[in-house]
Design an enzyme around this catalytic site. Structure first.
Site, PDB file in Angstrom:
ATOM      1  N   GLY A 168       0.812  -1.202   0.000  1.00  0.00           N
ATOM      2  CA  GLY A 168       0.000   0.000   0.000  1.00  0.00           C
ATOM      3  C   GLY A 168       0.853   1.263   0.000  1.00  0.00           C
ATOM      4  N   GLU A 208      -0.268 -23.578   1.004  1.00  0.00           N
ATOM      5  CA  GLU A 208       1.021 -23.484   0.304  1.00  0.00           C
ATOM      6  C   GLU A 208       2.151 -24.036   1.169  1.00  0.00           C
ATOM      7  OE1 GLU A 208       0.087 -19.834  -2.777  1.00  0.00           O
ATOM      8  OE2 GLU A 208       0.703 -19.281  -0.778  1.00  0.00           O
ATOM      9  N   ALA A 241      -2.753  -8.208  -1.420  1.00  0.00           N
ATOM     10  CA  ALA A 241      -1.886  -7.188  -2.005  1.00  0.00           C
ATOM     11  C   ALA A 241      -2.611  -6.290  -3.022  1.00  0.00           C
ATOM     12  CB  ALA A 241      -0.667  -7.866  -2.639  1.00  0.00           C
TER      13      ALA A 241
HETATM   14  C1  LIG Z   1       2.502 -15.292   4.301  1.00  0.00           C
HETATM   15  C2  LIG Z   1       1.611 -14.362   3.525  1.00  0.00           C
HETATM   16  C3  LIG Z   1       1.180 -14.734   2.260  1.00  0.00           C
HETATM   17  C4  LIG Z   1       0.370 -13.885   1.516  1.00  0.00           C
HETATM   18  N1  LIG Z   1      -0.020 -14.273   0.274  1.00  0.00           N
HETATM   19  C5  LIG Z   1      -0.711 -13.415  -0.497  1.00  0.00           C
HETATM   20  C6  LIG Z   1      -1.027 -13.750  -1.838  1.00  0.00           C
HETATM   21  O1  LIG Z   1      -0.710 -14.845  -2.316  1.00  0.00           O
HETATM   22  N2  LIG Z   1      -1.701 -12.818  -2.586  1.00  0.00           N
HETATM   23  C7  LIG Z   1      -2.048 -11.609  -2.081  1.00  0.00           C
HETATM   24  O2  LIG Z   1      -2.609 -10.792  -2.807  1.00  0.00           O
HETATM   25  N3  LIG Z   1      -1.794 -11.287  -0.803  1.00  0.00           N
HETATM   26  C8  LIG Z   1      -1.118 -12.144  -0.005  1.00  0.00           C
HETATM   27  N4  LIG Z   1      -0.831 -11.815   1.288  1.00  0.00           N
HETATM   28  C9  LIG Z   1      -1.383 -10.567   1.850  1.00  0.00           C
HETATM   29  C10 LIG Z   1      -0.600  -9.351   1.418  1.00  0.00           C
HETATM   30  O3  LIG Z   1       0.780  -9.570   1.571  1.00  0.00           O
HETATM   31  C11 LIG Z   1      -1.074  -8.175   2.230  1.00  0.00           C
HETATM   32  O4  LIG Z   1      -2.449  -8.001   2.007  1.00  0.00           O
HETATM   33  C12 LIG Z   1      -0.332  -6.910   1.849  1.00  0.00           C
HETATM   34  O5  LIG Z   1       1.029  -7.051   2.159  1.00  0.00           O
HETATM   35  C13 LIG Z   1      -0.918  -5.719   2.582  1.00  0.00           C
HETATM   36  O6  LIG Z   1      -0.196  -4.583   2.231  1.00  0.00           O
HETATM   37  P1  LIG Z   1      -0.026  -3.409   3.284  1.00  0.00           P
HETATM   38  O7  LIG Z   1       0.711  -2.336   2.554  1.00  0.00           O
HETATM   39  O8  LIG Z   1      -1.308  -3.101   3.921  1.00  0.00           O
HETATM   40  O9  LIG Z   1       0.882  -4.025   4.437  1.00  0.00           O
HETATM   41  P2  LIG Z   1       2.303  -4.684   4.385  1.00  0.00           P
HETATM   42  O10 LIG Z   1       2.666  -5.111   3.013  1.00  0.00           O
HETATM   43  O11 LIG Z   1       2.310  -5.711   5.462  1.00  0.00           O
HETATM   44  O12 LIG Z   1       3.289  -3.502   4.788  1.00  0.00           O
HETATM   45  C14 LIG Z   1       3.267  -2.913   6.042  1.00  0.00           C
HETATM   46  C15 LIG Z   1       4.604  -2.190   6.255  1.00  0.00           C
HETATM   47  O13 LIG Z   1       4.495  -1.377   7.391  1.00  0.00           O
HETATM   48  C16 LIG Z   1       5.663  -1.507   8.172  1.00  0.00           C
HETATM   49  N5  LIG Z   1       5.271  -1.180   9.545  1.00  0.00           N
HETATM   50  C17 LIG Z   1       4.361  -1.819  10.294  1.00  0.00           C
HETATM   51  N6  LIG Z   1       4.232  -1.223  11.493  1.00  0.00           N
HETATM   52  C18 LIG Z   1       5.094  -0.177  11.483  1.00  0.00           C
HETATM   53  C19 LIG Z   1       5.433   0.811  12.444  1.00  0.00           C
HETATM   54  N7  LIG Z   1       4.853   0.854  13.644  1.00  0.00           N
HETATM   55  N8  LIG Z   1       6.382   1.723  12.126  1.00  0.00           N
HETATM   56  C20 LIG Z   1       6.979   1.696  10.919  1.00  0.00           C
HETATM   57  N9  LIG Z   1       6.707   0.774   9.982  1.00  0.00           N
HETATM   58  C21 LIG Z   1       5.773  -0.140  10.256  1.00  0.00           C
HETATM   59  C22 LIG Z   1       6.075  -2.945   7.976  1.00  0.00           C
HETATM   60  O14 LIG Z   1       7.453  -3.114   8.272  1.00  0.00           O
HETATM   61  C23 LIG Z   1       5.742  -3.155   6.506  1.00  0.00           C
HETATM   62  O15 LIG Z   1       6.835  -2.833   5.662  1.00  0.00           O
HETATM   63  C24 LIG Z   1      -0.024 -12.642   2.059  1.00  0.00           C
HETATM   64  C25 LIG Z   1       0.408 -12.272   3.337  1.00  0.00           C
HETATM   65  C26 LIG Z   1       1.224 -13.125   4.051  1.00  0.00           C
HETATM   66  C27 LIG Z   1       1.701 -12.715   5.419  1.00  0.00           C
END
Ligand SMILES: Cc1cc2nc3c(=O)[nH]c(=O)nc-3n(C[C@H](O)[C@H](O)[C@H](O)COP(=O)(O)OP(=O)(O)OC[C@H]3O[C@@H](n4cnc5c(N)ncnc54)[C@H](O)[C@@H]3O)c2cc1C
Length: 424
Positions: free
Chosen positions: A16, A172, A317
């Site tokens: 995001g 998986e 994602a």
């Molecule tokens: C094992 C696994 C498998 C997955 N498989 C799939 C899939 O096959 N297909 C799919 O579409 N989705 C998949 N997902 C889900 C997908 O990865 C998430 O929906 C996506 O990453 C969400 O994006 P985001 O930006 O909200 O959060 P994230 O990508 O989790 O990013 C959050 C970021 O915020 C940072 N952060 C958190 N708290 C703090 C803080 N307090 N201070 C500073 N930085 C901070 C973290 O370090 C991280 O870099 C999977 C998730 C996991 C865990």
């Protein structure tokens, strides 16, 4: 005199946050990009690091490198611990603070144990690179200890892998551990038959891959069983200890237990004192703003937003990326004095999961695929979504090697003494 640029603080460099920063290219802003880790992580392939199929650097990229050509972006390695909305500041763990005009919270989620935090040391969750290398260490060390174990009961417990939760990650993990045990490892050991390892996938609900159509979920279950995975449906886990798992009336002696069941949002809602759903996800407005704060956006796994049909956007994602692009468009429109885009609307492009070699499921809604074709498409889609030519070539080569030779080069026990399957 020119006005100072509008200050945008983006917290979280996951799918995001990165989409926000990319979407603001060319806008008159000064961006501070904060993450507590120095890398952006492709979580969908994390299980492949956990199962020794890929190396960590194949699925993660230094954040600074991703924004090196964007002089208006300053990257900070720091943990955010709170938001002072009145003063428009985010507070960092080291006591410093960063001021914003617009704030985007994209801090994701973490695994959660349904109120049983005492299970965490025994049932490892998968969310970060460290989690993945810890799981890899636990799995590989269990085989090493079994090779030297003379007590048959202990040996069997070492060679039993329980995975809790049969969503995409659980499926998986189970399929790949079964392949590791049956295809990759047998010729490496002398005293044990790794092909006899038990992989048990435990799910409280009635189906694996519950979010998929019935036919795909049936296919996934049958494929897992073909790979030798024992699929246990309709039984909730009631205890996890160093010795194994209790589910339903059954007790399973397993030295390696993996958790793929529940998640909890980051504390973004708590930082703002704003309403959240049961999983801690901040309930945002239709334009992804925090209630009462048009200058604060929150996106991705840390928020809850319902679509026009009332169904929440999923924690995947593409949803995080779409929300990131939308917020960038809203901010750019505000700064240009243009009308803001209509409310955010999630568009589902499809669901993909891999079960094992030549076995995958794809659900585009209008098209459902299983088997080898789905597997090749799954591979192509994941390679496409990686960042940069190096990672794409490297992952493609690793997968071709695994496919042709059943060899997994990342079989390394790192970060900790190889003491065995017991929790460290
Ligand atoms: C094992 C696994 C498998 C997955 N498989 C799939 C899939 O096959 N297909 C799919 O579409 N989705 C998949 N997902 C889900 C997908 O990865 C998430 O929906 C996506 O990453 C969400 O994006 P985001 O930006 O909200 O959060 P994230 O990508 O989790 O990013 C959050 C970021 O915020 C940072 N952060 C958190 N708290 C703090 C803080 N307090 N201070 C500073 N930085 C901070 C973290 O370090 C991280 O870099 C999977 C998730 C996991 C865990």
């Amino acid at each position: 005199m020119r006005d100072p640029p509008h200050r945008v603080v983006v917290v979280g460099a996951g799918f995001g946050g990165l989409a926000v920063v990319k979407g603001l290219a060319g806008a008159p802003v000064a961006i501070t990009f904060i993450d507590r880790r120095n890398h952006h992580l492709f979580q969908p392939l994390l299980y492949q690091v956990a199962t020794a199929s890929l190396a960590t650097s194949e699925i993660a990229w230094p954040i600074r490198g991703l924004v090196r050509d964007r002089p208006e972006v300053t990257t900070l390695l720091a943990e955010v611990v709170g938001v002072d909305a009145a003063a428009r500041r985010v507070r960092l763990a080291d006591g410093a603070s960063v001021t914003y005009d617009t704030l985007v919270l994209a801090t994701g989620a973490r695994h959660a144990y349904f109120g049983h935090d005492e299970w965490e040391p025994f049932a490892l969750g998968l969310k970060t690179i460290e989690d993945a290398t810890k799981i890899r260490r636990r799995i590989l060390t269990a085989f090493e200890r079994a090779e030297r174990e003379s007590d048959p009961a202990v040996r069997q417990a070492l060679l039993t892998f329980a995975i809790i939760g049969a969503g995409p990650t659980g499926v998986e993990l189970a399929g790949t551990i079964a392949e590791l045990a049956r295809s990759t490892l047998p010729r490496d050991f002398r005293n044990i038959d790794t092909a006899k390892a038990r992989v048990v996938l435990i799910e409280a609900g009635p189906r694996v891959l519950a979010g998929y159509a019935d036919a795909l979920s049936d296919y996934a279950r049958r494929s897992l069983e073909d790979l030798g995975v024992e699929v246990e449906l309709g039984r909730a886990v009631t205890a996890v200890t160093a010795d194994g798992v209790v589910y339903g009336e059954r007790r399973l002696a397993a030295r390696t237990v993996l958790w793929a069941a529940g998640v909890r949002a980051s504390p973004a809602a708590e930082w703002l004192g704003a309403p959240a759903d049961g999983a801690g996800r901040l309930r945002v407005e239709p334009d992804l703003c925090a209630p009462g704060h048009p200058e604060i956006f929150a996106i991705g796994d840390t928020v809850s937003i319902a679509g026009p049909d009332g169904r929440p956007a999923p924690g995947i994602a593409p949803a995080a990326k779409q929300q990131g692009r939308y917020v960038a468009a809203v901010v750019a429109a505000r700064l240009a004095g243009r009308p803001a885009p209509a409310s955010f609307r999630y568009r589902h492009q499809g669901s993909l999961a891999q079960i094992g070699k030549q076995r995958a499921v794809i659900d585009f809604g209008w098209l459902r695929l299983t088997g080898a074709l789905a597997w090749w498409l799954w591979g192509a889609a994941h390679i496409y979504f990686l960042i940069g030519v190096r990672a794409r070539l490297s992952v493609a080569l690793s997968w071709l090697w695994i496919h042709a030779r059943d060899q997994r080069a990342a079989r390394l026990i790192t970060q900790g003494a190889p003491q065995g399957g017991a929790p460290p």
